[in-house]
Every structure is written in structure tokens, then in C-alpha cells.
Scaffold this active site. Structure first.
Site, short mmCIF file in Angstrom:
data_model
loop_
_atom_site.label_atom_id
_atom_site.label_comp_id
_atom_site.label_asym_id
_atom_site.label_seq_id
_atom_site.Cartn_x
_atom_site.Cartn_y
_atom_site.Cartn_z
N CYS A 77 33.32 111.42 -24.07
CA CYS A 77 33.60 111.92 -24.59
C CYS A 77 35.13 113.05 -25.38
O CYS A 77 35.46 113.18 -26.40
CB CYS A 77 33.69 113.50 -23.36
SG CYS A 77 31.66 113.22 -22.39
N ASP A 78 36.11 112.21 -24.38
CA ASP A 78 37.36 112.66 -24.78
C ASP A 78 38.32 111.51 -25.05
O ASP A 78 39.52 111.53 -25.73
CB ASP A 78 38.78 113.42 -23.83
CG ASP A 78 37.33 114.73 -23.53
OD1 ASP A 78 36.93 114.98 -24.87
OD2 ASP A 78 37.35 115.18 -22.81
N CYS B 95 35.79 112.37 -18.64
CA CYS B 95 34.58 111.38 -19.19
C CYS B 95 35.52 110.78 -20.44
O CYS B 95 35.64 111.25 -21.62
CB CYS B 95 33.43 112.72 -19.40
SG CYS B 95 32.09 111.98 -21.25
#
Length: 316
Positions: free
Chosen positions: A136-137, A133
Site C-alpha cells: 500500500c505505502d 502494508c
């Protein structure tokens, strides 16, 4: 015993649904699969979930959600759902190790699993440099070199997104030609921070001291192997919704995602609702999953009360 509500799955969607239903005194039964907490239990630091200015570890966030649901009376049972019967209420769920459970309503929150390559060093380094992701990261790779594995629209979108943070983004794809739409390819190829390693098959993720250091790839024409040095690897080869156990007993799209009535969590089966990534192939974020879990609980409560309309703002 016939329960009022059973929730299948324990990611952000399932836990949120459990909090709302338990708080409404519906005494929900929550069926946990083999990975309670879902994909966030494989995530290290979560920095984009509201309410945690310093961030929070994924497993800690999921554990807190579970405790909150238990506080209001949600009951958790561990098991693997093997089959469902949506013929007529009460609906029947068969759970391995538990047996048959009957319920007036069901919320399906079984999520979607990111497809992985299945190569050495990949799974054990998730959260240590391997991610599925970018949204997300990506922030954690500011000024670093990263690799995107994949050739579809999602891979191109994530590659472009990562250039906001990374110094260099390299796309690795096992074919000469990308599968992405023409416009997505053009956007990625026009981005000066994106480089390309096409017709190369990933062979192994390399790591040292719990940090990813490189990706070993094989040239599909010559068969020679090389190591591409990198700080992070993003696998973008798609997701698979966890709906196999439904065996076609609920309406899904061609890829298996549950179809819900727009603006609701309602499926084509009255009293059966869906929330989280199992019905969301677009956003797939913890916060959107939690929001849809809230929607499913409120829709479920309305169904159980037999009310066609309700002003939920008065009861939050």
C-alpha cells in the site's frame, strides 16, 4: 423483526456488500464496530484504488462508500457484536448497546487487524511514516531509508518489495535467527539493498513534526540502546482476523481466518457468508476486499431468493 440480511463490519468489503444488497432492495442492516471504515480510516493517501487518478484519502474513500450504501437504503447501526447464534435461521446476533438482532442471512466482513509492537510512538505515527502494508505505502518511500520489523516470510517478502522504491531497507528482528522459510531468507540476503539488525528489540518510534525520524532499539546481548535513523517503519509481524466473537461457531483455519468454499463467499453455515480480510490472509488489499464484498452480496442475494444458479452479469 427478522431482517433479510445483516452485514458485520464496514471496511471496503462490508460497504461494497451493503451497496449491492441495498441496490437489490434487500434493506441490509450494517453493524459498525468501534472503527467504522476499518483499517483504511488509518491510512492517509490511497493511490492504488481504481477510479482515483490523483489518489484519495483513506477516510474520504470510506465515507464515500458509506454514502453510496445509504443512498440505496442500507441502515447503519453502531455497536460491538458480542455473540452469535448460528443454530438455525433466523440467526441471532447480540450487539452491545442494541440487543439481539435476527436475520435470515449474515455477511461477516469484520476484517483483520495488523499486529503492532505496542511501543511508544508507534500507533500515533501510523500514516506518518509507520505502516503495516508495504504494497500500500511503499511507493511513498522512493529513494528513502526504511525499516522492516519482523522475521517471517511476510517480512522478507515486504523487504524485497520495498527495495523497488527505497534506497535502503533494514530488517530489524528481535532474534538472531529468522523465522522465514529458507528460500525467503536466501532471497532477502541476496538483495544488496537489504541490511540487517538482528537480535535487537524495538523500543520506541521517534518522530519530529509529524514525520518518523528513527527507531530506538535495544541490543538483546549487551542491553545497550541505539537509534537507527529512518524515513519509514513497516511493521510486519502478522495479522489477526477479527473472529473471536464467533466463538468457534463457524469453520476457521488454525489462525482464525474464516474458511470459505473456493470461488465463493460461502461458509460452512448456510446463509452465512464471509468477505474481506476476515477470510483473506494472502492479498489484504482494499480492492480485493471490495471485490469479495460484491461476491458475498451476490451469494447472499441468491441464497435469499432460493436460486441455485443465476447469471449475475445480467443484473449488474
Amino acid at each position: 423483526m427478522v431482517h433479510k440480511a445483516v452485514i458485520l463490519g464496514t471496511g471496503p468489503a462490508g460497504y461494497t456488500a451493503a451497496i449491492y444488497l441495498a441496490r437489490a432492495n434487500m434493506k441490509p442492516i450494517v453493524i459498525e464496530g468501534p472503527e467504522p471504515g476499518g483499517q483504511l480510516t488509518l491510512t492517509t493517501e490511497v493511490e492504488n484504488f481504481p477510479g482515483f487518478p490523483e489518489g484519495i484519502m483513506g477516510p474520504e474513500l470510506m465515507a464515500s462508500m458509506r454514502k453510496q450504501a445509504e443512498r440505496f437504503g442500507a441502515e447503519f447501526k453502531r455497536g460491538w457484536v458480542t455473540s452469535v447464534d448460528f443454530g438455525k435461521p433466523p440467526y441471532k446476533i447480540t450487539v452491545e448497546g442494541i440487543g439481539e438482532i435476527e436475520s435470515e442471512s449474515i455477511i461477516i466482513s469484520t476484517g483483520a487487524s495488523a499486529k503492532l509492537l505496542g511501543i511508544p510512538g508507534e500507533k500515533e505515527n501510523i500514516g506518518r511514516g509507520v505502516s503495516t502494508c508495504a504494497t500500500c505505502d511503499g511507493f511513498f518511500f522512493r529513494g528513502k531509508k526504511v525499516i522492516i520489523i519482523g522475521g517471517g516470510d511476510s517480512a522478507m517478502e515486504e523487504a524485497n518489495f520495498l527495495t523497488k522504491f527505497a534506497e535502503e531497507v533494514r530488517v530489524v528482528h528481535r532474534r538472531h535467527e529468522l523465522r522465514a522459510s529458507k528460500i525467503m531468507q536466501e532471497r532477502a540476503k541476496a538483495n544488496e539493498k537489504i541490511s540487517w539488525s538482528l537480535n535487537k528489540t524495538p523500543v520506541e518510534v521517534l518522530a519530529k513534526e509529524n514525520k518518523v525520524t528513527g527507531l530506538k532499539v535495544k541490543d538483546n546481548e549487551t542491553g545497550t540502546e541505539e537509534v537507527i535513523e529512518t524515513d519509514g517503519i513497516f511493521v510486519a509481524i502478522g495479522h489477526k482476523p477479527n473472529t473471536d466473537f464467533l466463538a468457534g461457531k463457524i469453520e476457521t483455519d488454525e489462525t482464525g481466518y474464516i474458511i470459505v468454499k473456493p470461488g465463493t463467499s460461502e461458509t460452512n453455515v448456510p446463509g452465512v457468508f464471509a468477505s474481506g480480510d476476515v477470510q483473506d490472509h494472502k492479498y489484504r488489499q482494499a480492492i480485493t476486499a471490495a471485490g469479495s464484498g460484491c461476491m458475498a452480496a451476490l451469494d447472499c442475494e441468491r441464497f435469499l431468493e432460493g436460486s441455485a444458479s443465476h447469471d449475475w452479469s445480467q443484473s449488474l
